[in-house]
Design an enzyme around this catalytic site. Structure first.
Site, PDB file in Angstrom:
ATOM      1  N   HIS A  28     -10.836   1.215   1.625  1.00 31.53           N
ATOM      2  CA  HIS A  28     -10.539   2.147   2.774  1.00 31.53           C
ATOM      3  C   HIS A  28     -11.737   2.066   3.651  1.00 31.53           C
ATOM      4  CE1 HIS A  28      -9.308   6.025   4.382  1.00 31.53           C
ATOM      5  NE2 HIS A  28     -10.234   5.919   4.723  1.00 31.53           N
ATOM      6  N   ASP A  43       1.246   2.766   3.502  1.00 24.84           N
ATOM      7  CA  ASP A  43       0.207   4.135   3.339  1.00 24.84           C
ATOM      8  C   ASP A  43       1.079   5.224   3.304  1.00 24.84           C
ATOM      9  OD1 ASP A  43      -2.093   5.194   2.535  1.00 24.84           O
ATOM     10  OD2 ASP A  43      -2.867   5.423   4.604  1.00 24.84           O
ATOM     11  N   LYS A  79      -9.224  -0.661  -5.595  1.00 23.78           N
ATOM     12  CA  LYS A  79      -9.087   0.155  -4.760  1.00 23.78           C
ATOM     13  C   LYS A  79     -10.802   0.688  -4.528  1.00 23.78           C
ATOM     14  CE  LYS A  79      -7.813   1.967  -0.671  1.00 23.78           C
ATOM     15  NZ  LYS A  79      -6.754   2.800  -0.585  1.00 23.78           N
ATOM     16  N   HIS A 138      -4.763  -0.408   5.935  1.00 19.97           N
ATOM     17  CA  HIS A 138      -4.340   0.440   7.075  1.00 19.97           C
ATOM     18  C   HIS A 138      -5.284   0.281   8.211  1.00 19.97           C
ATOM     19  CE1 HIS A 138      -7.171   3.030   5.006  1.00 19.97           C
ATOM     20  NE2 HIS A 138      -6.423   3.416   4.075  1.00 19.97           N
ATOM     21  N   HIS A 145       1.534   5.446  -1.918  1.00 21.09           N
ATOM     22  CA  HIS A 145       1.090   6.394  -2.811  1.00 21.09           C
ATOM     23  C   HIS A 145       2.414   6.911  -3.207  1.00 21.09           C
ATOM     24  CE1 HIS A 145      -3.092   6.511  -1.132  1.00 21.09           C
ATOM     25  NE2 HIS A 145      -2.516   5.935  -0.144  1.00 21.09           N
ATOM     26  N   HIS A 163       0.873  -1.231  -0.088  1.00 20.86           N
ATOM     27  CA  HIS A 163       0.058   0.039   0.115  1.00 20.86           C
ATOM     28  C   HIS A 163       0.871   1.266  -0.025  1.00 20.86           C
ATOM     29  CE1 HIS A 163      -4.084   1.882   1.501  1.00 20.86           C
ATOM     30  NE2 HIS A 163      -2.857   2.989   1.019  1.00 20.86           N
TER      31      HIS A 163
HETATM   32  O1  DOR Z   1      -3.797   9.510   5.339  1.00 14.91           O
HETATM   33  C1  DOR Z   1      -4.008   9.147   4.123  1.00 14.91           C
HETATM   34  N1  DOR Z   1      -3.565   9.665   2.878  1.00 14.91           N
HETATM   35  N2  DOR Z   1      -5.005   8.496   3.935  1.00 14.91           N
HETATM   36  C2  DOR Z   1      -5.645   8.027   2.957  1.00 14.91           C
HETATM   37  O2  DOR Z   1      -6.406   7.103   2.731  1.00 14.91           O
HETATM   38  C3  DOR Z   1      -4.887   8.704   1.761  1.00 14.91           C
HETATM   39  C4  DOR Z   1      -3.759   9.047   1.485  1.00 14.91           C
HETATM   40  C5  DOR Z   1      -3.490  10.082   0.703  1.00 14.91           C
HETATM   41  O3  DOR Z   1      -3.634   9.744  -0.536  1.00 14.91           O
HETATM   42  O4  DOR Z   1      -2.815  11.005   0.937  1.00 14.91           O
HETATM   43 ZN    ZN Z   2      -3.592   4.920   1.128  1.00 16.45          ZN
END
Ligand code: DOR
Ligand code: ZN
Length: 344
Positions: free
Chosen positions: A136, A247, A99, A174, A15, A13
């Site tokens: 989520h 995450d 997702k 998460h 980004h 997971h």
């Molecule tokens: O804290 C987070 N940031 N939780 C999420 O679900 C998305 C993520 C983000 O993409 O910034």
């Molecule tokens: Zn995430």
């Protein structure tokens, strides 16, 4: 014990964002992990296999020479995702899952699913083809307290979902509560969860006592210490239903430190060391390899990695800030603090 050698871990997971951000995020992750599930909440979101393949190429263009990094792609579920896209995922060797963000739950979730029952025909296909649904897991009703949103999701969404689709492969992403951990424990092998480093190392007191610390603000939000303790217990238990998913969610310093700050902790630069810190606190370093390097691959039905990484017992200080966007740095999780283990 002064070194630990692990099969190379994967991050289930992460980004990475897009464009300029990739210069920072891709090397940070690829120096430790062989694979990463690359979350699709871009603007606009990654909604088709074709778009995911193009995004994967943009990521690969930033992998440093000599590093073997394999981005695993995920589609963004919307109210309009066609059921046929599921077969395309199944046939693709780049995309592994879809997702589901409840619309409005978090960063760039506006195009998410407004009511899960509307997309049951697509979920039926996911179950049939055994394509993992990544969730989520938070309700979004404005009257539900932010600290209760994960628990309410279990009761209101997940229980009926699994009743309808008992063989559906689900990763509850998460997880932040003992309720979610226990829920996952009670289900069959088709239900698993990822756990972030921040939810293992911190609780809401760290974020709120003595002044508000915006770099601990993420979603789902940090909970009370009793939940943190349960997460530490299940993560270090050797149970294959729980595996590594950082995450890691980069937002520039200026977007975090303001009156309305963005949600997300940037843990990528030292992710495996952060997990080692948490496992060591529990006296369970021997359980790190399963959590970080075996269980996720097994759940996704992918081969385990073959190379290894080594951690050495050598303190390192996490940098106070890192270059990110032009004139807008990023503050990593654990900034300025000392980690006991470092990647060799
Ligand atoms: O804290 C987070 N940031 N939780 C999420 O679900 C998305 C993520 C983000 O993409 O910034
Ligand atoms: Zn995430």
């Amino acid at each position: 014990m002064d070194t630990i050698t692990l099969l190379q871990p994967d991050d289930w997971h992460a980004h990475l964002r897009d464009g300029e951000a990739l210069r920072r995020t891709v090397p940070d992750l690829a120096k430790q992990f062989h694979r990463a599930i690359c979350m699709p909440n871009l603007v606009p979101p990654v909604k088709t296999v074709e778009e995911a393949i193009a995004y994967r190429q943009r990521i690969l263009a930033h992998v440093p020479n000599g590093i073997d990094f394999d981005p695993r792609m995920v589609l963004y579920f919307t109210d309009h995702t066609p059921a046929e896209e599921v077969v395309k995922i199944k046939q693709s060797d780049a995309v592994n899952a879809i997702k589901l963000y409840p619309a409005g739950a978090t960063t760039n979730s506006e195009n998410g699913v407004s009511d899960i029952r509307k997309v049951y025909p697509v979920i039926e296909q996911l179950e049939e083809h055994q394509v993992p649904l990544l969730l989520h897991g938070e309700v979004t009703h404005s009257h539900v307290d932010i600290f209760d949103r994960e628990k309410r999701y279990l009761d209101e969404v997940l229980v009926p979902l699994l009743r309808q689709f008992p063989q559906l492969k689900i990763v509850l992403e998460h997880i932040t509560t003992a309720d979610a951990a226990n829920f996952v424990l009670e289900q069959g092998r088709n239900v698993a969860a990822t756990i972030t480093p921040q939810h293992l190392l911190f609780n809401r007191n760290h974020m709120l006592v003595g002044g508000i610390k915006p770099h601990f603000y993420c979603l789902p939000i940090l909970k009370r210490q009793t939940h943190q303790t349960t997460l530490l217990e299940v993560a270090t238990s050797g149970n294959p239903k729980f595996f590594l998913g950082t995450d890691s969610a980069p937002h520039a310093q200026s977007k975090k430190e303001q009156a309305c700050g963005c949600a997300g902790c940037y843990s990528a630069p030292n992710a495996i060391e952060l997990y080692a810190q948490a496992f060591e606190q529990m006296g369970k370093l021997d359980k790190l390899e399963g959590f970080a390097s075996h269980f996720g691959a097994d759940f996704y039905g992918l081969a385990r990695n073959t190379k290894t990484i080594t951690l050495v017992r050598q303190s390192i200080q996490v940098p106070a800030q890192l270059d990110y966007l032009d004139n807008d740095p990023i503050i990593p999780l654990y900034a300025g603090q000392t980690l006991n283990w470092s990647l060799q």
